[in-house]
Structure formats: C-alpha cells, structure tokens
Write a protein that holds these residues in place. Structure first.
Motif, PDB file in Angstrom:
ATOM      1  N   ARG A 114      -9.566  34.235  43.658  1.00 53.70           N
ATOM      2  CA  ARG A 114      -8.871  35.612  43.630  1.00 53.70           C
ATOM      3  C   ARG A 114      -9.498  36.342  43.667  1.00 53.70           C
ATOM      4  NH1 ARG A 114      -1.827  34.853  42.031  1.00 53.70           N
ATOM      5  NH2 ARG A 114      -2.118  32.622  42.323  1.00 53.70           N
ATOM      6  N   ARG A 117     -11.998  36.076  46.706  1.00 53.33           N
ATOM      7  CA  ARG A 117     -10.974  36.474  47.799  1.00 53.33           C
ATOM      8  C   ARG A 117     -11.008  38.223  48.003  1.00 53.33           C
ATOM      9  NH1 ARG A 117      -5.649  33.879  48.495  1.00 53.33           N
ATOM     10  NH2 ARG A 117      -5.649  34.499  50.658  1.00 53.33           N
ATOM     11  N   THR A 118     -10.963  38.565  46.741  1.00 54.73           N
ATOM     12  CA  THR A 118     -10.929  40.554  46.812  1.00 54.73           C
ATOM     13  C   THR A 118     -11.952  41.030  47.904  1.00 54.73           C
ATOM     14  OG1 THR A 118     -11.518  40.616  44.639  1.00 54.73           O
ATOM     15  CG2 THR A 118      -9.371  40.530  45.605  1.00 54.73           C
ATOM     16  N   SER A 149      -4.125  29.899  44.505  1.00 55.44           N
ATOM     17  CA  SER A 149      -5.080  31.085  44.783  1.00 55.44           C
ATOM     18  C   SER A 149      -5.500  30.903  46.195  1.00 55.44           C
ATOM     19  CB  SER A 149      -6.288  30.736  43.480  1.00 55.44           C
ATOM     20  OG  SER A 149      -5.476  31.152  42.281  1.00 55.44           O
TER      21      SER A 149
END
Length: 388
Positions: A114, A117-118, A149
C-alpha cells in the motif's frame, strides 16, 4: 484495441518501449522456482525484468534467470531485508511490481504494498494459493487484507477467483492458466546429481507417480491404501517421490501399508532427478483432498503423462475426459474414496496410451508465450475498478 486502452498513458508507453517489471518472490523452493523459470521466459519479450528474489533455489535453475536486482537473505535476516527491499524498489524505479506470494508476513507485506502504491507504483500478485494450506486463526483476517492491497491479481483457475471473492477480495482478478513446465525436458541431465534408489524397469508393470511435497492433504495415505485394493493380477507399481512432511504416526501408517509394489523416495528431488522419474512413469496421480492449483499437473503435461486426479483446483478447467481419469471427491468415507482411487488407476491402466496422445496435443495451448502475452495485457492495461 478499445479507445480506453489507446488513451491510457501507461499502455501507450508500453507499446513504445519496454516497461520495467519487478518480479518479487521470497519463496524459491521447487514449484515457485519452476514457475519463475516459465514466467521470466514468457515476460522477457514484453518487459525489462528486475528480479527481487531469494537465492535459495538449486544451482541448476541459475541458467534460466536474468541477474537479480535484489537478493533476499535467509528468513532470520528479513528484519533487515524488508527495508532494504523497499529502498531497492525506490532506487530502481520499476513501473510495475509483480509479487509471487507474500514475502513472509502477509500483514506487513500489505502495508509495504500500500505504501508503494501511494508513491505511484502499480502492484499485482500471482495467486498460487488463495489461502495457506496450514491455516492459523489469524489468516482469515490477514490473507484477505494482503490480496486487497493490490491493483490486480492473476489466478490460475476460476476456483481460485471464487475463493478470493468469498474472502471479500474485490481487487480486479483475471485468469491466466499456469504454463507447462517444459524446461526439464529441454535440459541436459547430469547423472552425477542423480541419487535415486534403483527402480527396476518392469515392462509389464503400470507405473504411477505421486510427485512433490508429500503431505496428508494430498491424500497420500488413501493412495497407498487404495493400492492394496488392486489385485495382484494387475501389475501396478507406485512411486512416491518427494520430501515427506508427515507426522511420525502418518509415516508409520504408510510404511506399514506399503508392500513391494510401493517405492518410497523421501527426499527433496533434485532438478536432475525430475525427468528420470517422469520417464519411468505411465501416469501421474493427484488424489488431493484440497488445493487451488497444481504445478505437478503442469509437469505431467510437459511429459505428456495422463492424470488420475480428484477435481481440485484447475484440473477440470485444463483437462477433459480424454486426458484424465477423475477420482470422486472425498466426502468423509475412507473406504469409498480409496475404492474410487483404485478404480481410477485401473481405468487409466487400460486407456493410458490413448490419453497420452491427447496430452501431447494439449501442450501448445499452455505455452509461456501465451501466458506472457496475457500477463502483459493485464499488467499494462488501464486501471480497473474494483468489483462491488
């Protein structure tokens, strides 16, 4: 090609030049390593590959892998390897990350994914097992969080997709069949690396092979028991080859039931030993009690060996009655299940020559070139909405 795809920046960039794809796999035991061989072969023409893997695989695999970008250490080093891994990704800037499983701790992995991905990295996962075979109470929480996720997931069967949907995973999923593991056929055999017990080549015997990690869930006890139901006027021989992960009680039961027709090879099978075992066998038996996909099935397909199997995972999606004999699913009765195994083995004995020809015709449909193209289309295509 739709307008939606043409207008997607990532896809346009992919068509102009190779995107950088990071393949991440801490597990590299046989099975995972075999899949990685085919995956690298299928994806190398579509992407510039970066490998983030452990070097726990046998040296014979080295010839199939490009140089690794990042190497995980042993499990005890993971506290240091997790931050090192993240820093390596940030340094090498892959366009897409493709995980082959959780590294070690699904919840911690989910947090890392996660985080990546940010920062704009697209992250995908190949679903080899929709859930651990030896489940703990916390897996019902951590495993769904892990799979949720990702930007998307690649499953080998519709059954695996169904399992994930039942876990509440709404991540975009696609089915890409497991490619045939044909690198064993094409490799030269180093006889010095073969340490199998002598196996007499009886031209009258019908030889069945149970191959791979030997556990209770794979129905090994029922298989050995089923062999005792086959009369001696049917010359059948069973080879059980793979590292046994059984309780002492289960191992004692198998050794007590096994007669002269059963050959037990309790060891990790080396790369060089795979082909001789399949060459000795007429068919491969998978009396599994549960499972979502089977790499052994793809090995059998590579060697054109007919299958005797329960309807687990992708078996029924890949094979038809010309290529495999079905063992009725286990429904609580040992006697009925073992009788079903015995009956299926005898049916395969009568039909194995005809079935082998049908297996040979199947291999081209499960090439790594086909799998690689399907992967490329899924990984580089527009972001998909999560299902409701």
């Amino acid at each position: 090609m739709t307008n939606e795809i043409v207008e997607n920046e990532l896809y346009l960039e992919h068509t102009a030049k190779k995107l950088k794809l990071a393949i991440v796999s801490f597990p590299m035991r046989p099975g995972f390593a075999d899949y990685m061989v085919g995956l690298c072969k299928g994806l190398s023409s579509h992407f510039e590959l970066q490998l983030y893997i452990s070097h726990s695989y046998e040296a014979s695999y080295e010839q199939y892998f490009p140089a690794s970008t990042f190497a995980f250490g042993r499990t005890r080093h993971l506290a240091l390897d997790y931050p090192r891994f993240v820093l390596a990704v940030l340094k090498n800037k892959p366009d897409i990350c493709l995980f082959q499983a959780w590294i070690k701790l699904p919840l911690l992995d989910a947090m890392i994914i996660r985080f990546l991905r940010t920062l704009g990295y697209r992250c995908f996962v190949t679903v080899h097992d929709a859930a651990p075979h030896e489940q703990k109470w916390w897996h019902s929480v951590t495993i769904p969080i892990f799979f949720k996720s990702f930007d998307g997931g690649i499953c080998h069967s519709n059954k695996a997709i169904d399992v994930l949907r039942k876990l509440g995973v709404r991540t975009p999923l696609t089915k890409i069949p497991h490619g045939v593991l044909d690198h064993y056929q094409k490799s030269s055999i180093n006889k010095e690396q073969i340490s199998l017990p002598p196996i007499a080549n009886d031209p009258l015997a019908f030889v069945i092979l149970f191959f791979g990690h030997v556990t209770r869930r794979k129905g090994i006890i029922h298989l050995v028991a089923a062999l005792k139901l086959i009369a001696s006027d049917h010359p059948v021989k069973l080879i059980v080859a793979g590292k046994f992960a059984l309780s002492q009680r289960d191992l004692s039961v198998i050794e007590r039931m096994a007669d002269e027709r059963v050959i037990l090879i309790n060891k990790l099978i080396s790369f060089a030993e795979v082909r001789p075992l399949f060459d000795l066998s007429h068919c491969v038996v998978l009396p599994y009690l549960e499972g979502t996909t089977s790499g052994v099935l793809k090995l059998a397909m590579a060697f054109s060996k007919p299958i005797v199997s329960t309807p687990i995972g992708d078996v029924e999606e890949v094979l038809n009655s010309n290529q495999y004999i079905a063992i009725p699913e286990y429904k609580g009765s040992d006697a009925e299940f073992e009788a079903g195994i015995a009956s299926a083995i005898l049916a395969a004995k009568e039909r194995h020559i005809e079935m082998k020809q049908h297996m040979e015709a199947l291999r081209a449909d499960y090439s790594w070139e086909n799998a690689g193209s399907a992967y490329a289309n899924f990984l580089a295509s527009p972001r998909r909405k999560r299902s409701k």
